[in-house]
Design a protein around this motif. Structure first.
Motif, short mmCIF file in Angstrom:
data_model
loop_
_atom_site.label_atom_id
_atom_site.label_comp_id
_atom_site.label_asym_id
_atom_site.label_seq_id
_atom_site.Cartn_x
_atom_site.Cartn_y
_atom_site.Cartn_z
N ARG A 67 62.60 -7.45 34.88
CA ARG A 67 63.51 -6.52 36.66
C ARG A 67 62.20 -6.07 37.03
O ARG A 67 62.27 -5.91 37.96
CB ARG A 67 64.42 -6.42 37.10
CG ARG A 67 65.88 -7.00 36.69
CD ARG A 67 67.04 -6.07 36.88
NE ARG A 67 68.02 -7.16 36.55
CZ ARG A 67 69.45 -6.56 36.13
NH1 ARG A 67 69.46 -5.19 35.55
NH2 ARG A 67 70.45 -7.19 35.18
N TYR A 68 61.10 -5.33 36.26
CA TYR A 68 59.65 -4.65 36.58
C TYR A 68 58.89 -5.21 35.95
O TYR A 68 57.98 -5.05 36.33
CB TYR A 68 60.05 -3.47 35.93
CG TYR A 68 61.47 -2.14 36.45
CD1 TYR A 68 60.95 -1.27 37.48
CD2 TYR A 68 62.57 -2.50 35.73
CE1 TYR A 68 61.85 -0.42 37.54
CE2 TYR A 68 64.02 -1.74 36.45
CZ TYR A 68 63.13 -0.58 37.51
OH TYR A 68 64.36 0.33 38.44
N VAL A 69 58.54 -6.12 34.76
CA VAL A 69 57.73 -6.35 34.47
C VAL A 69 57.84 -8.53 34.36
O VAL A 69 58.89 -8.65 33.29
CB VAL A 69 57.35 -6.17 32.55
CG1 VAL A 69 56.07 -6.52 32.40
CG2 VAL A 69 57.12 -4.43 33.29
N PRO A 70 56.82 -9.02 35.01
CA PRO A 70 57.49 -10.59 34.98
C PRO A 70 57.55 -11.05 33.41
O PRO A 70 58.00 -12.04 33.19
CB PRO A 70 56.41 -10.71 35.82
CG PRO A 70 55.50 -9.98 35.82
CD PRO A 70 56.27 -8.74 34.91
N GLY A 71 56.40 -10.62 32.29
CA GLY A 71 56.02 -11.37 31.21
C GLY A 71 55.36 -10.29 30.17
O GLY A 71 54.83 -9.32 30.08
N LYS A 72 55.31 -10.57 29.11
CA LYS A 72 54.41 -9.76 28.02
C LYS A 72 52.93 -9.81 28.93
O LYS A 72 52.30 -8.77 27.67
CB LYS A 72 54.23 -11.19 26.47
CG LYS A 72 53.43 -9.91 25.80
CD LYS A 72 53.66 -10.32 24.25
CE LYS A 72 53.04 -9.60 23.01
NZ LYS A 72 53.54 -10.95 22.24
#
Length: 250
Positions: A67-72
């Motif tokens: 929800r905060y960071v879309p991916g690695k």
């Protein structure tokens, strides 16, 4: 990081504080998320970082983290920004030395210290990617050191690339040697260890490599090991200095 992902990274690094994309607020912050990732990378390397592990460190589910960071890729961008030393910490040291050579030497030493503190930065800061305010701040200070030298913008940026490449090379060598900058009881760093290994080889096969044998003998007599950072910087600065002199004359 692909071009399609750059927009999300730019928003995370340069935009207002992120809010969860959906669902209830869980009290996470980008600083806390990045800090958890940095902690994992410091102990397990960049390859050990995963969204699942970071979520576990923060006591939330992986979906809550998304929800905060879309991916690695975006996570690593945040980690790099968090791990890079604040460039303002260099300002006092930069102000204490005169001339572009001295300032760039201080700058290079600070950059090497950052790589030593977080060796995984070497892997995370390659290729086309979005840089955050701290990393851009480092570039800004290097370019300011070259201001007034008569170099074009391209020449100044290429000079920074040359210095950065040399620092990275030294940091990579230290990392491959186990990360130590000096051995126990004054036994030296990676250069000294290499010298010892080559010395053993030369005792058996030195007649086949007379130039190398002579160089190692000179080092043993006069010293000079573990000065690769300073020696390389001085040679880079000598070359740039010739160009600066040419520009100022013209």
């Amino acid at each position: 990081m692909s071009g399609e992902q750059w927009g999300a990274a730019v928003r995370l690094l340069w935009g207002p504080p992120a809010k969860p994309a959906r669902g209830p607020k869980r009290g996470l912050t980008l600083e806390g998320i990045a800090g958890a990732g940095v902690g994992i990378a410091d102990t397990q390397g960049l390859g050990g970082v995963s969204m699942q592990l970071v979520a576990g460190e923060l006591g939330v589910t992986k979906m809550a983290l998304y929800r905060y960071v879309p991916g690695k890729s975006e996570l690593i961008a945040l980690m790099v920004e968090s791990a890079m030393p604040e460039p303002v910490l260099l300002d006092e040291a930069l102000a204490a030395v005169a001339g572009w050579r001295g300032k760039l030497a201080v700058w290079a030493g600070g950059l090497l210290a950052g790589f030593r503190a977080h060796p995984w930065l070497l892997e995370a800061t390659v290729g086309a990617r979005v840089m955050g305010p701290r990393e851009i701040g480092w570039m800004e200070r290097a370019l300011v050191a070259l201001d007034g030298c008569g170099l074009s913008g391209a020449e100044a940026m290429d000079t920074v690339v040359l210095v950065t490449g040399h620092v990275r090379g030294i940091a990579e060598q230290e990392r491959a040697a186990g990360g130590a900058t000096s051995g126990p009881e004054g036994t030296g760093g990676p250069d000294a260890e290499l010298g010892r290994v080559l010395g053993e080889v030369m005792r058996e096969h030195g007649e086949r490599y007379p130039a190398l044998r002579a160089a190692l003998a000179s080092v043993a007599e006069h010293g000079g090991q573990d000065q690769a950072l300073e020696f390389g910087l001085e040679r880079i600065f000598d070359g740039v200095g010739l160009l600066v002199e040419r520009r100022t004359r013209s």
